[in-house]
Design a protein around this motif. Sequence first.
Motif, PDB file in Angstrom:
ATOM      1  N   MET A   1       0.852  -1.187   0.000  1.00 45.72           N
ATOM      2  CA  MET A   1       0.000   0.000   0.000  1.00 45.72           C
ATOM      3  C   MET A   1       0.885   1.234   0.000  1.00 45.72           C
ATOM      4  SD  MET A   1      -3.088  -1.005   2.614  1.00 45.72           S
ATOM      5  CE  MET A   1      -2.239  -1.685   4.024  1.00 45.72           C
TER       6      MET A   1
ATOM      7  N   ARG B   1      -1.120   6.984   0.853  1.00 46.78           N
ATOM      8  CA  ARG B   1      -2.489   7.466   0.659  1.00 46.78           C
ATOM      9  C   ARG B   1      -3.504   6.341   0.636  1.00 46.78           C
ATOM     10  NH1 ARG B   1      -2.319  12.678  -0.235  1.00 46.78           N
ATOM     11  NH2 ARG B   1      -0.529  13.618  -1.244  1.00 46.78           N
ATOM     12  N   SER B   2      -3.081   5.125   0.908  1.00 54.08           N
ATOM     13  CA  SER B   2      -4.001   3.997   0.890  1.00 54.08           C
ATOM     14  C   SER B   2      -4.715   3.870   2.218  1.00 54.08           C
ATOM     15  CB  SER B   2      -3.241   2.696   0.627  1.00 54.08           C
ATOM     16  OG  SER B   2      -2.592   2.735  -0.610  1.00 54.08           O
TER      17      SER B   2
ATOM     18  N   LYS C   1      -3.735 -13.014   1.240  1.00 54.57           N
ATOM     19  CA  LYS C   1      -2.840 -12.179   0.460  1.00 54.57           C
ATOM     20  C   LYS C   1      -1.468 -12.070   1.116  1.00 54.57           C
ATOM     21  CE  LYS C   1      -5.773  -8.795   0.382  1.00 54.57           C
ATOM     22  NZ  LYS C   1      -7.067  -9.329   0.859  1.00 54.57           N
TER      23      LYS C   1
ATOM     24  N   ARG D   1       1.455 -10.805  -0.796  1.00 56.39           N
ATOM     25  CA  ARG D   1       2.311 -10.229  -1.834  1.00 56.39           C
ATOM     26  C   ARG D   1       3.460  -9.449  -1.217  1.00 56.39           C
ATOM     27  NH1 ARG D   1      -3.032  -7.700  -4.332  1.00 56.39           N
ATOM     28  NH2 ARG D   1      -3.009  -7.095  -2.140  1.00 56.39           N
TER      29      ARG D   1
ATOM     30  N   ASP E   1       4.482  12.433  -1.915  1.00 55.03           N
ATOM     31  CA  ASP E   1       4.431  12.098  -3.340  1.00 55.03           C
ATOM     32  C   ASP E   1       5.534  11.122  -3.719  1.00 55.03           C
ATOM     33  OD1 ASP E   1       3.260  15.057  -5.186  1.00 55.03           O
ATOM     34  OD2 ASP E   1       2.220  13.552  -3.967  1.00 55.03           O
TER      35      ASP E   1
ATOM     36  N   GLU F   1       4.523   7.775  -2.561  1.00 49.13           N
ATOM     37  CA  GLU F   1       3.335   7.357  -3.312  1.00 49.13           C
ATOM     38  C   GLU F   1       3.713   6.973  -4.735  1.00 49.13           C
ATOM     39  OE1 GLU F   1       0.406   7.090  -1.699  1.00 49.13           O
ATOM     40  OE2 GLU F   1      -0.754   6.458  -3.442  1.00 49.13           O
ATOM     41  N   GLN F   2       4.621   7.730  -5.325  1.00 51.17           N
ATOM     42  CA  GLN F   2       5.049   7.389  -6.687  1.00 51.17           C
ATOM     43  C   GLN F   2       5.818   6.076  -6.698  1.00 51.17           C
ATOM     44  OE1 GLN F   2       6.713  11.150  -7.700  1.00 51.17           O
ATOM     45  NE2 GLN F   2       4.887  11.732  -8.841  1.00 51.17           N
TER      46      GLN F   2
ATOM     47  N   TYR G   1       5.255   3.655  -4.789  1.00 53.95           N
ATOM     48  CA  TYR G   1       4.209   2.642  -4.684  1.00 53.95           C
ATOM     49  C   TYR G   1       3.505   2.435  -6.012  1.00 53.95           C
ATOM     50  CZ  TYR G   1      -0.581   1.015  -3.650  1.00 53.95           C
ATOM     51  OH  TYR G   1      -1.788   0.370  -3.652  1.00 53.95           O
ATOM     52  N   ASP G   2       3.169   3.544  -6.677  1.00 51.47           N
ATOM     53  CA  ASP G   2       2.451   3.432  -7.948  1.00 51.47           C
ATOM     54  C   ASP G   2       3.182   2.517  -8.918  1.00 51.47           C
ATOM     55  OD1 ASP G   2       1.115   6.835  -8.217  1.00 51.47           O
ATOM     56  OD2 ASP G   2       0.354   5.045  -7.219  1.00 51.47           O
TER      57      ASP G   2
ATOM     58  N   LYS H   1       2.706  -1.139  -8.262  1.00 47.65           N
ATOM     59  CA  LYS H   1       1.373  -1.676  -8.562  1.00 47.65           C
ATOM     60  C   LYS H   1       1.346  -2.299  -9.941  1.00 47.65           C
ATOM     61  CE  LYS H   1      -1.027   2.124  -7.840  1.00 47.65           C
ATOM     62  NZ  LYS H   1      -2.097   3.091  -7.530  1.00 47.65           N
ATOM     63  N   TYR H   2       2.116  -1.718 -10.833  1.00 49.95           N
ATOM     64  CA  TYR H   2       2.052  -2.188 -12.212  1.00 49.95           C
ATOM     65  C   TYR H   2       3.221  -3.089 -12.562  1.00 49.95           C
ATOM     66  CZ  TYR H   2      -1.265   1.587 -11.815  1.00 49.95           C
ATOM     67  OH  TYR H   2      -2.278   2.400 -11.369  1.00 49.95           O
TER      68      TYR H   2
ATOM     69  N   LYS I   1       6.669  -7.375 -14.004  1.00 51.95           N
ATOM     70  CA  LYS I   1       6.046  -7.455 -15.315  1.00 51.95           C
ATOM     71  C   LYS I   1       7.053  -7.912 -16.367  1.00 51.95           C
ATOM     72  CE  LYS I   1       2.001  -5.539 -16.850  1.00 51.95           C
ATOM     73  NZ  LYS I   1       1.041  -4.618 -16.291  1.00 51.95           N
TER      74      LYS I   1
END
Lengths: 527, 529
Positions: B209, B212-213, B323, B325, B362, B365-366, B368-369, B372-373, B414
């Motif tokens: 997370m 901001r989660s 979960k 992960r 930020d 958070e970035q 983290y972003d 996510k992918y 990925k």
Amino acid sequence: MANYDAIMIGAGHNGLVAAAYLAKAGKKILLLERRPIVGGIAVSEEIFPGYKIPTCAHLAGTFSKKIISDLELERHGLELLPLSPLLFAPAHEGSGLVIPRELPNAAQEIARHSKSDADRFQRFCELFKRLSEFLATLYQAPLPNKANLNQFHLAKFLELAWKFHRLGEKEMHDFLRILPMSIADLLNEWFESDLLKGALAGRAMLASFVGPRQQGTAFNFLHHQLGNSSGALPTAGFARGGIGRLTEALHDAAKSYGAEVRSGAEVTKIITAKGLVTGVVLKSGEEIRTERIVSSVDVKQTLLGLVEPTALDPHFLLQVKNIRSRGTVAKINLALDGLPTFSSGDQAALGGIIHIGPSLDYLERASDDAKYGRFSKRPFLEITIPSIADPSLAPAGKHVMSVWMQSAPYGLRESNWYAEREALGDAVLDTIEEYASGFLNRILHRQVLTPLDLEETYGLTQGHPYHAEMALDQIFFMRPIPGWSAYQTPINNLYLCGSGTHPGGGITGLPGYYAAREVLKNWRSKK
Amino acid sequence: MANYDAIVIGAGHNGLTAAAYLAKAGKKVLVLERRHVLGGAAVTEELYPGFKYSVCSYVVSLLRPEVIRELDLPKYDLEIIPLDSTFTPMPNGDCLFRSGDHARTRREIARHSAADAEAYEEYGQLMVHMAMAVKPLLAMIPPEPTSWYPGDLFGLARLGNRFRRLGEKLFYDLAKLMTMSSADFLDQWFETDVLKATMSASGIIGTFMGPRSPGTAYVLLHHYMGELDGAFRSWGFARGGMGTISRVIADAARCHGAEIRAQAPVDQILIRRGRAYGVVLASGEEIDARVIVSGIDPKRTFLKMIDAQCLSAEFKKQVSGFKIRGSSAKVNLSLDSLPDFTSMPGVGPHLAGAISISPSIDYIEQAYDEAKYGEFSRRPYMDIILPSVLDPSMAPPGKHVMSIFVQYAPYDLKTGSWPERREALGDTVVDTLSEYAPNLKDIILHRQVVTPWDLEQEFGLTEGNIFQGELTLDQLFFLRPVAGWAKYRTPIKNLYLCGACTHPGGGVMAASGRLAALEILKDTRFGLL
């Protein structure tokens, strides 16, 4: 000298519901609305001649059936139309996903994308129907009330515990577990098709600050199954004659019970003395005395805007200021010269929700932008074309398209909404064009409502349609403020009844209904 | 006819704790550890001659005082050295420095914002208050909310009463903490970004997370509940590295008669008629016991070590849905000298505490972003300590070890695999840190990169999740690890779980090990075994 038993501020759907119930109980009500038309966010406006546009909200399937029945809204002209199909999720390549009303047909359609998903879909719908029904029951639970500390409803609590146990062990665990989960995690447990997961998650996304991977979004999903739903998707939503007919029917019902409704009458102040309401002041300068005020205007605007700051305790005021209502949605309203042609589906698929958000990741990325103060160039879109089910909304052969877009954060970092309004509109329309080539050519008129426009037009703080975010820490006994979820405020006889109160937004009418009940209860035991 | 009363699978700190409690109660216990080193993820290893790494976990604060007391751990030379400060260097050369010296910290925060300096005091008090109120929950067996059994009803009533005694304000504050994001929670208190970012970082450690989660404010409290010598919140590390903690618990266990075997990997848990009765090692050796206690995570335990037919489809589905992960990595460095931070040049007290690379919300958070992918953060969040500064035994004289906790590094990449991309992650970490301490690359003698894949392969943590399961609201307390099975017992009779996958969750606490052992002893007393 007070002529009215209560003055109500704001003739949105919740204000109208509360006014109707209070009037029905024999109270003399005056309802004051700022705009020249009543209805709040559930209005139809002919902003383009010949087209009845749902300028803000476009679906009302979640509206409480009990309220419809109690207030005889059908007699007053409300007819909720079924959605058919329930949903269409276009894809960039290959076929999109259509979810028809009937479960066997839905299974067939889903099977084109995943056989195992098709097998599970019915069970999913059934489980979530039961869980959302329990949630609706839970909403009726009496909540803590600082204004009336002695109330404890043992009987109600036991009744709830009993109803909870009736779910059975597995579903009790499901409920406890699912409530705080992320909708992405939940859907990943059930399904594999990206299109299906994206489509279902979309129902939790509207006006959410966070994306589908974040905790609390499964609760949003459950919340949106209230009213008419299959458990997974809303099954009704348009009102014949336009969504404004919902609030027009409410308006007629309220009037039929004796309530007086005045539009074009903006309240600028709530006057209090010694912790009691004494009246309101209108923009015109007119002052109306009253002993009781019920406001469906957003909590922050009511308590920080209409009430004098000295009338409230600073600690309480701080809590009000801390209510989060970060707007993330924009609305685009269009008049079309005909139906769009989607590469991944027929025009027959366009009668329900058209969902643009082909995967969970797409939705998550769209929500990322809001965090950094920029709007999504690849937004999540919830689209309806209500003129398909109800051709009276547009001239023959032409159509009305209503688009909710996410994310469009109220606070842009690098620019402002005046400067970005058209760019926003373009981004949305270009996105649709990706799925429906030639769509741009069909547009006759367009209206773009940025979060700032939504705020200014509909009185929504930061353009938030639910008044306050439906996050886990702003629901139930914490909505609007911990301890104050029974519609009362520290000011005696000042009540709140808008979406910013329990059980929140989504056009259910429940905040208005429960608030009215609370007002009446206190009336009887008034000292 | 069993050889042992109990076999504990996995000599992680929880398994060792469970073994120690069982042995202390007079049971004949055997602990079986796959690796050559005891301690699970709480280990010290000399991977470069003369330099000792706390390979995985690197700080302690949540180690249960009752465990320390009841197992008499100080007797075995357990010494925890407090980390007194947190230093956050900023890209613009400024920094934030907070320490146990309240006055100095206040002045330091006031440099950034006078209002925040005021608020910081009040915030600290609230958190301590909250931590004291919530702490008993760490030592509590979660009551089952759907059951009518008197024991559970009583447990629920006691829980309810505990909440009621909090008083209204604290109860609501707790409810908010449990459901808010750490960023939103901190936004209500402070305005300084670097302060909020550094504080919110504890809310995201070990989670998938971002600040901001929703649900990260709770983990803020989880990490705030630590106590050292009665002082809340202080973190520390063990002299000799985290391995000392495991060694000390192992010593206590052995002292009470437990047997511990390293390099003895367990392949299968043997079950007959729904009852566990022994294990089979990879070597083929079978060892029987009346009770089997697994310190391994539930996915590995149930889906890898047990014949699938012994478990219901429903339970297997629940375990699959648990979960786990991983999102963290570790980079351990041997250094020829100390790093020189531009924001606080030279040697100073900042090097004796935690160093946090968290310049803004930020930024985290970035980071983290990206994860996510399916990518590791190009500019990761880091929590760094130099244990050798306060414990010279960790490195040769004048030289140092640096322990860097990194987030985010998602288990599922990925593109590529972790073995292929391990060094790229290491490079990213070193490059990023070099922006703040430009001499770093010149002083690195050795580098170890531990990716989530390595955590899984080497340390047996499925998907590299350091808490044996994510600390999200749907997997906590009576829902941990799985609804209906939150009391260390499993659907298999005589098979128990004692790792961080059970309540109260992760962190080097030893709470799970102790509670599991107590439940086993309870069952023994009632003749259920």
